[in-house]
Design an enzyme around this catalytic site. Sequence first.
Site, mmCIF file in Angstrom:
data_model
loop_
_atom_site.group_PDB
_atom_site.id
_atom_site.type_symbol
_atom_site.label_atom_id
_atom_site.label_comp_id
_atom_site.label_asym_id
_atom_site.label_seq_id
_atom_site.Cartn_x
_atom_site.Cartn_y
_atom_site.Cartn_z
ATOM 1 N N CYS A 101 0.838 -1.203 0.000
ATOM 2 C CA CYS A 101 0.000 0.000 0.000
ATOM 3 C C CYS A 101 0.877 1.259 0.000
ATOM 4 O O CYS A 101 1.696 1.456 0.898
ATOM 5 C CB CYS A 101 -0.933 0.005 1.211
ATOM 6 S SG CYS A 101 -2.053 1.411 1.159
ATOM 7 N N LYS A 140 2.270 -9.682 0.345
ATOM 8 C CA LYS A 140 1.969 -9.056 -0.952
ATOM 9 C C LYS A 140 2.747 -7.742 -1.023
ATOM 10 O O LYS A 140 2.612 -6.898 -0.135
ATOM 11 C CB LYS A 140 0.474 -8.805 -1.097
ATOM 12 C CG LYS A 140 0.108 -8.184 -2.442
ATOM 13 C CD LYS A 140 -1.386 -8.312 -2.703
ATOM 14 C CE LYS A 140 -1.805 -7.681 -4.013
ATOM 15 N NZ LYS A 140 -1.877 -6.224 -3.951
ATOM 16 N N ASP A 203 -2.925 -5.666 -14.059
ATOM 17 C CA ASP A 203 -3.351 -5.368 -15.431
ATOM 18 C C ASP A 203 -4.008 -6.518 -16.182
ATOM 19 O O ASP A 203 -4.038 -6.486 -17.420
ATOM 20 C CB ASP A 203 -2.168 -4.826 -16.265
ATOM 21 C CG ASP A 203 -1.538 -3.603 -15.638
ATOM 22 O OD1 ASP A 203 -2.205 -2.958 -14.812
ATOM 23 O OD2 ASP A 203 -0.377 -3.303 -15.968
ATOM 24 N N ARG A 230 -8.807 -5.132 -10.417
ATOM 25 C CA ARG A 230 -9.789 -4.312 -11.114
ATOM 26 C C ARG A 230 -10.565 -5.089 -12.163
ATOM 27 O O ARG A 230 -11.721 -4.774 -12.438
ATOM 28 C CB ARG A 230 -9.079 -3.090 -11.718
ATOM 29 C CG ARG A 230 -8.570 -2.156 -10.627
ATOM 30 C CD ARG A 230 -7.569 -1.166 -11.152
ATOM 31 N NE ARG A 230 -6.327 -1.802 -11.595
ATOM 32 C CZ ARG A 230 -5.302 -1.151 -12.110
ATOM 33 N NH1 ARG A 230 -5.372 0.151 -12.260
ATOM 34 N NH2 ARG A 230 -4.209 -1.795 -12.474
#
Length: 349
Positions: A101, A140, A203, A230
């Site tokens: 983050c 992550k 992506d 996304r």
Amino acid sequence: MNIGNVKLATPFVVAPMAGMTDTAFRRLVKRQGGCGLVVTEMVSSEGLVRGIDRTLEYAEYTEEERPVSIQIFGGDPEKMAAAAQIVEGMGADIVDINMGCPVHKIAKHSAGCSLMKQPEHAAKVVAAMARAVKIPVTVKMRAGWNDRSRNAAELARMVEGAGAAAVTIHGRTAEQSYSGSADWDLVSEVASQLRIPVFGSGDCVEPEQVVERLRASGSAAGVSGVLVGRGVLRNPWILAQAADIAAGRPPRHVTLQERGQFLLDYIDMLLHERIDEREGFRHRAPGTADDGPARGHDRWVINKIRALCSWYSKGLDGGSQLRVRINTAVSISELRDIIGAFFFAPVVA
Ligand SMILES: Cc1cc2nc3c(=O)[nH]c(=O)nc-3n(C[C@H](O)[C@H](O)[C@H](O)COP(=O)(O)O)c2cc1C
């Protein structure tokens, strides 16, 4: 494939997304198939240790979602170890550490991606957690903090040494945030250097891309799986379609009505399952009409649907008009009407 002793039915994972991948959303995605693992929104280790209600809500999950990974953030090894024990006590299958983050509010406390600037300290956090729990501890991270410090490979080796059971790399730096494109060559390079599973993220918005990322590095040194973020918000069927393609089947066709039903189901789940006693919210009986301006819990649901629709409407014919209408809805019934008109109205010749 396995992460520690946790078996994943497919290598396709719902990526953690703050504000988006709540338990209702994860369940709905899981129901479409193809999903090997879901990860919660990031949860504060501090909030878990202090038992803050809102934090515990972010960590909520249901049996249907298993295997489930709860992602926590923080920079203090002892607190992160204590938080990992709480996560284990909640019955989660995996505890994941957020080292990606870039948001200042998080990163300024030696948490999130700023841990990548302090690799020795990051390894201490992993070691403390791995000592404290039996469930797998995963990490992550991003490619690095910035282009002068793309240290994912070095940090990944260090966290493997400290006891991490798997690593995910989002192939962008913190400074890049979401600009440019994810560096999958770096992801493959890290995968070639580690013995534990390495997952890639970034992506994949079409199911073909998800499968291609897996295949492109599908040698012994390849990635073990792909996290989709996304792409799932745009198309919750993407993991099911990727599983179809991976199995040599054509990707399933999703009708407009199915897309509309997903939103209606999500609204119902958000409305009827969440209780927030502090703000006086209560379960509302299914079917209760509410035509007035939204307050409290209803407003929260409307905001959740707005946030999802900013992604969900992309690529749909008339998606931008849908987005505008959803953004002006002031009640749940209006929201349902807009969805009904867009997704279910008979086409007029
Ligand atoms: C709205 C949003 C929220 C996110 N929140 C988190 C988070 O809480 N924890 C995390 O590790 N990554 C988070 N990410 C990053 C994603 O997990 C993912 O690595 C990144 O979006 C790249 O993958 P994609 O191109 O498939 O979206 C978030 C991304 C988005 C778009």
